[in-house]
Write a protein that holds these residues in place. Structure first.
Motif, mmCIF file in Angstrom:
data_model
loop_
_atom_site.group_PDB
_atom_site.id
_atom_site.type_symbol
_atom_site.label_atom_id
_atom_site.label_comp_id
_atom_site.label_asym_id
_atom_site.label_seq_id
_atom_site.Cartn_x
_atom_site.Cartn_y
_atom_site.Cartn_z
ATOM 1 N N UNK A 256 70.019 36.692 66.496
ATOM 2 C CA UNK A 256 69.195 37.012 65.334
ATOM 3 C C UNK A 256 69.779 38.220 64.596
ATOM 4 N N UNK A 257 70.069 39.274 65.334
ATOM 5 C CA UNK A 257 70.571 40.498 64.724
ATOM 6 C C UNK A 257 71.941 40.367 64.101
ATOM 7 N N UNK A 258 72.749 39.440 64.605
ATOM 8 C CA UNK A 258 74.090 39.247 64.039
ATOM 9 C C UNK A 258 74.140 38.090 63.048
ATOM 10 N N UNK A 259 72.963 37.565 62.696
ATOM 11 C CA UNK A 259 72.858 36.524 61.667
ATOM 12 C C UNK A 259 73.594 35.238 61.999
ATOM 13 N N UNK A 260 73.567 34.863 63.269
ATOM 14 C CA UNK A 260 74.117 33.578 63.684
ATOM 15 C C UNK A 260 73.286 32.476 63.037
ATOM 16 N N UNK A 261 73.899 31.438 62.514
ATOM 17 C CA UNK A 261 73.103 30.338 61.958
ATOM 18 C C UNK A 261 72.149 29.779 63.015
ATOM 19 N N UNK A 262 70.925 29.506 62.625
ATOM 20 C CA UNK A 262 69.927 28.980 63.563
ATOM 21 C C UNK A 262 70.244 27.546 63.955
ATOM 22 N N UNK A 263 70.701 26.742 63.006
ATOM 23 C CA UNK A 263 70.939 25.342 63.292
ATOM 24 C C UNK A 263 69.630 24.583 63.394
ATOM 25 N N UNK B 204 67.300 21.539 66.024
ATOM 26 C CA UNK B 204 67.172 20.810 67.277
ATOM 27 C C UNK B 204 68.104 19.601 67.226
ATOM 28 N N UNK B 205 68.866 19.409 68.275
ATOM 29 C CA UNK B 205 69.838 18.325 68.326
ATOM 30 C C UNK B 205 71.271 18.824 68.236
ATOM 31 N N UNK B 206 71.455 20.053 67.719
ATOM 32 C CA UNK B 206 72.803 20.641 67.729
ATOM 33 C C UNK B 206 73.252 20.762 69.179
ATOM 34 N N UNK B 207 74.518 20.467 69.434
ATOM 35 C CA UNK B 207 75.003 20.550 70.817
ATOM 36 C C UNK B 207 76.296 21.336 70.953
ATOM 37 N N UNK B 208 76.806 21.853 69.857
ATOM 38 C CA UNK B 208 77.986 22.704 69.954
ATOM 39 C C UNK B 208 77.549 24.145 69.742
ATOM 40 N N UNK B 209 78.180 25.077 70.424
ATOM 41 C CA UNK B 209 77.700 26.458 70.411
ATOM 42 C C UNK B 209 78.039 27.257 69.149
ATOM 43 N N UNK B 210 77.931 26.636 68.002
ATOM 44 C CA UNK B 210 78.182 27.329 66.739
ATOM 45 C C UNK B 210 76.899 27.868 66.122
ATOM 46 N N UNK B 211 75.748 27.424 66.633
ATOM 47 C CA UNK B 211 74.445 27.833 66.131
ATOM 48 C C UNK B 211 73.590 28.278 67.317
ATOM 49 N N UNK B 212 72.453 28.864 67.022
ATOM 50 C CA UNK B 212 71.534 29.256 68.096
ATOM 51 C C UNK B 212 71.080 28.009 68.862
ATOM 52 N N UNK B 213 70.608 26.992 68.148
ATOM 53 C CA UNK B 213 70.180 25.763 68.823
ATOM 54 C C UNK B 213 71.314 25.139 69.628
ATOM 55 N N UNK B 214 72.486 25.068 69.033
ATOM 56 C CA UNK B 214 73.620 24.459 69.724
ATOM 57 C C UNK B 214 74.044 25.243 70.945
ATOM 58 N N UNK B 215 74.070 26.565 70.835
ATOM 59 C CA UNK B 215 74.425 27.402 71.980
ATOM 60 C C UNK B 215 73.417 27.275 73.107
ATOM 61 N N UNK B 216 72.136 27.230 72.745
ATOM 62 C CA UNK B 216 71.104 27.043 73.765
ATOM 63 C C UNK B 216 71.252 25.697 74.456
ATOM 64 N N UNK B 217 71.522 24.661 73.676
ATOM 65 C CA UNK B 217 71.699 23.328 74.244
ATOM 66 C C UNK B 217 72.899 23.299 75.184
ATOM 67 N N UNK B 218 73.998 23.874 74.729
ATOM 68 C CA UNK B 218 75.217 23.916 75.540
ATOM 69 C C UNK B 218 74.957 24.654 76.856
ATOM 70 N N UNK B 219 74.258 25.781 76.764
ATOM 71 C CA UNK B 219 73.989 26.581 77.954
ATOM 72 C C UNK B 219 73.018 25.884 78.899
ATOM 73 N N UNK B 220 71.925 25.361 78.385
ATOM 74 C CA UNK B 220 70.936 24.690 79.236
ATOM 75 C C UNK B 220 71.557 23.487 79.947
ATOM 76 N N UNK B 221 72.258 22.666 79.195
ATOM 77 C CA UNK B 221 72.911 21.487 79.789
ATOM 78 C C UNK B 221 73.957 21.915 80.813
#
Length: 139
Positions: free
Chosen positions: A59-66, A68-85
């Motif tokens: 949030x503080x570094x202005x990473x794109x939120x993306x 739900x469904x993103x799976x590459x770690x370029x966004x917050x959603x994608x990074x979370x998905x990559x990490x959880x999986x």
């Protein structure tokens, strides 16, 4: 500095050992070289419990939120998905849980790319629901 929460949990549960992989300033996305994608490689596959608190630095570094469904770690959603999986695959027998970011008064509104810290908390909840992982709502 206080006693970090992983140490407090380890003490309270009388664990034989714990590994604190927390890195100050880490992001869940590729937004920096200091990210949880890189830390995933050092999580032991025989871990009994894995806890993840993430999101404030994205949030503080202005990473794109993306979205739900993103799976590459370029966004917050994608990074979370990559990490959880990745954690579920690497540590199939571990109790894995995530924590949403704390609500910070210094982050009261939207960041420079247009989302609020609550949106990050919602992303954590969305992705964890997808993977059946419990979430401790710290927001």
């Amino acid at each position: 500095m206080g006693h970090p929460y992983p140490c407090q949990v380890s003490d309270a549960l009388h664990l034989e050992k714990h590994l604190n992989l927390a890195v100050s300033g880490a992001t869940v996305s590729y937004g920096s070289g200091n990210n949880t994608v890189n830390q995933l490689f050092v999580v032991p596959s025989d871990a009994d419990m894995v806890s993840v608190m993430i999101g404030v630095n994205d949030f503080g570094s202005n990473t794109p939120l993306g979205a739900f469904g993103d799976s590459t770690p370029d966004t917050v959603y994608g990074g979370l998905d990559y990490l959880a999986k990745g954690l579920k695959e690497k540590c199939p027998d571990a109790f894995i849980f995530f924590m949403t970011p704390f609500k910070f008064l210094s982050y009261p509104g939207q960041n420079a790319v247009g989302y609020a810290l609550k949106d990050v908390a919602n992303a954590v909840e969305d992705v964890c629901e997808k993977y059946g992982l419990p979430v401790l709502d710290m927001y």
